[in-house]
Design an enzyme around this catalytic site. Structure first.
Site, PDB file in Angstrom:
ATOM      1  N   HIS A 151       0.831  -1.208   0.000  1.00 39.29           N
ATOM      2  CA  HIS A 151       0.000   0.000   0.000  1.00 39.29           C
ATOM      3  C   HIS A 151       0.864   1.258   0.000  1.00 39.29           C
ATOM      4  CE1 HIS A 151      -3.053  -2.922   0.991  1.00 39.29           C
ATOM      5  NE2 HIS A 151      -3.999  -1.996   0.986  1.00 39.29           N
ATOM      6  N   HIS A 178       0.325  -4.243   9.083  1.00 40.97           N
ATOM      7  CA  HIS A 178       1.773  -4.354   8.916  1.00 40.97           C
ATOM      8  C   HIS A 178       2.445  -3.974  10.215  1.00 40.97           C
ATOM      9  CE1 HIS A 178       2.513  -5.155   4.610  1.00 40.97           C
ATOM     10  NE2 HIS A 178       1.404  -4.477   4.388  1.00 40.97           N
ATOM     11  N   ASP A 203       7.660  -2.422   8.323  1.00 38.31           N
ATOM     12  CA  ASP A 203       7.193  -2.523   6.936  1.00 38.31           C
ATOM     13  C   ASP A 203       6.917  -1.142   6.347  1.00 38.31           C
ATOM     14  OD1 ASP A 203       7.238  -5.181   7.610  1.00 38.31           O
ATOM     15  OD2 ASP A 203       5.083  -5.325   7.922  1.00 38.31           O
TER      16      ASP A 203
END
Length: 311
Positions: free
Chosen positions: A181, A222, A226
């Site tokens: 994302h 996450h 990350d």
């Protein structure tokens, strides 16, 4: 009023037709890059599906973001996805704005060639990292006891190739470092920051990406690492690849400037001089009158044929 609306509608239709014809020419020249980038999006999803088979749920790792940010919970996990959807759709629509608006700073095909190049480079690095080490997923459906935490052995290769879209993408596990994302969001925002025209929108876009980073951690999709790795990796990748790619043509110089090739020394100025009927010598910058595709100079008609090559 109806006459005014009809006139504006006619202008809009002509603009759409003209822009479509230009973009089709560019697509015919760059379709391999567009197709390659789209195919790699599928390969990236296939890789993420594959690592889900290797995922083994376990205790959630110690994470500073989990201590600092309150947990949204599974009922409000959709908030981060909603923010990402807004970013994605906004950028997608902006890349097609030359078809409607008079502002024509970018070409849709060329901007997507650059975006896909950035995405592919970042996704290659992402695939390498999440296959190198599989971490226990912090998401709710990846924890011990969830039926989705482990994927059963596939019955056929077709089951793997179909990647169970879109459920397999939304409920994946194991593809953690680094956040996909954040790859999309940072590439989109950096691209608009360079080619967009409104400073207020740029500031809002960067603020939204920061908020999205916090929401991803708060929704436990996450780990903090990350998101942090995505921030510096994506920015560095885009910075270096952007310097290697040819710069987009400046549409403010007219439509003909689009198809002018760069000279070997990287200067486009000489090409503009020649197209306008002036030589490279500054002493020969004399005004010329153009009539029906012919250039008038000192009473003599000089026929000029410009061969335009695609970018």
């Amino acid at each position: 009023m109806s006459f005014y609306i009809g006139r504006e509608a006619s202008k809009l239709w002509k603009r759409i037709c003209s822009e479509t014809a230009t973009e089709i020419k560019l697509l015919a020249q760059n379709w391999k890059y567009i197709l390659g980038g789209i195919i790699f999006q599928y390969l990236h999803g296939l890789a993420a599906r594959g690592v889900h088979y290797l995922h083994r749920p376990g205790p959630t790792l110690q994470d500073v973001g989990f201590y600092l940010l309150p947990e949204l919970g599974p009922d409000r996990a959709y908030i981060s996805e909603s923010v990402f959807t807004v970013v994605f759709l906004s950028f997608f629509l902006w890349t097609f704005h030359p078809f409607i608006l008079k502002s024509k700073k970018i070409y849709t095909v060329l901007i997507w060639c650059r975006v896909l190049a950035f995405l592919v480079a970042c996704q290659i690095l992402r695939i390498i990292t999440f296959y190198a080490t599989q971490l226990p997923g912090p998401n709710y459906h990846c924890r011990e006891g969830s039926k989705l935490a482990r994927l059963p052995h596939p019955d056929s290769i077709l089951e793997v190739l179909l990647i169970n879209f879109p459920r397999g993408v939304l409920y994946g596990c194991g593809d953690l470092i680094f956040s996909s994302h954040m790859i999309f969001s940072l590439v989109f925002v950096r691209t608009y920051h360079k080619y967009g025209t409104r400073r207020f929108v740029k500031n809002c876009a960067w603020s939204i990406v920061v908020i999205q980073s916090l929401l991803i951690v708060a929704s436990r999709k996450h780990y903090t690492v990350d998101v942090v790795v995505a921030w510096y990796t994506v920015n560095l990748v885009v910075f270096f690849i952007d310097k290697k790619l040819p710069e987009l043509p400046d549409r403010s110089n007219g439509a003909a400037a689009l198809l002018l090739p760069l000279s070997k020394d990287g200067k486009r100025e000489e090409n503009h001089k020649l197209l306008n009927g002036n030589s490279g010598d500054s002493a020969d910058w004399r005004p010329r009158t153009q009539i029906n595709g012919k250039i008038m100079e000192d009473g003599n008609i000089v026929h000029v044929e410009a061969v335009i090559n695609g970018v």
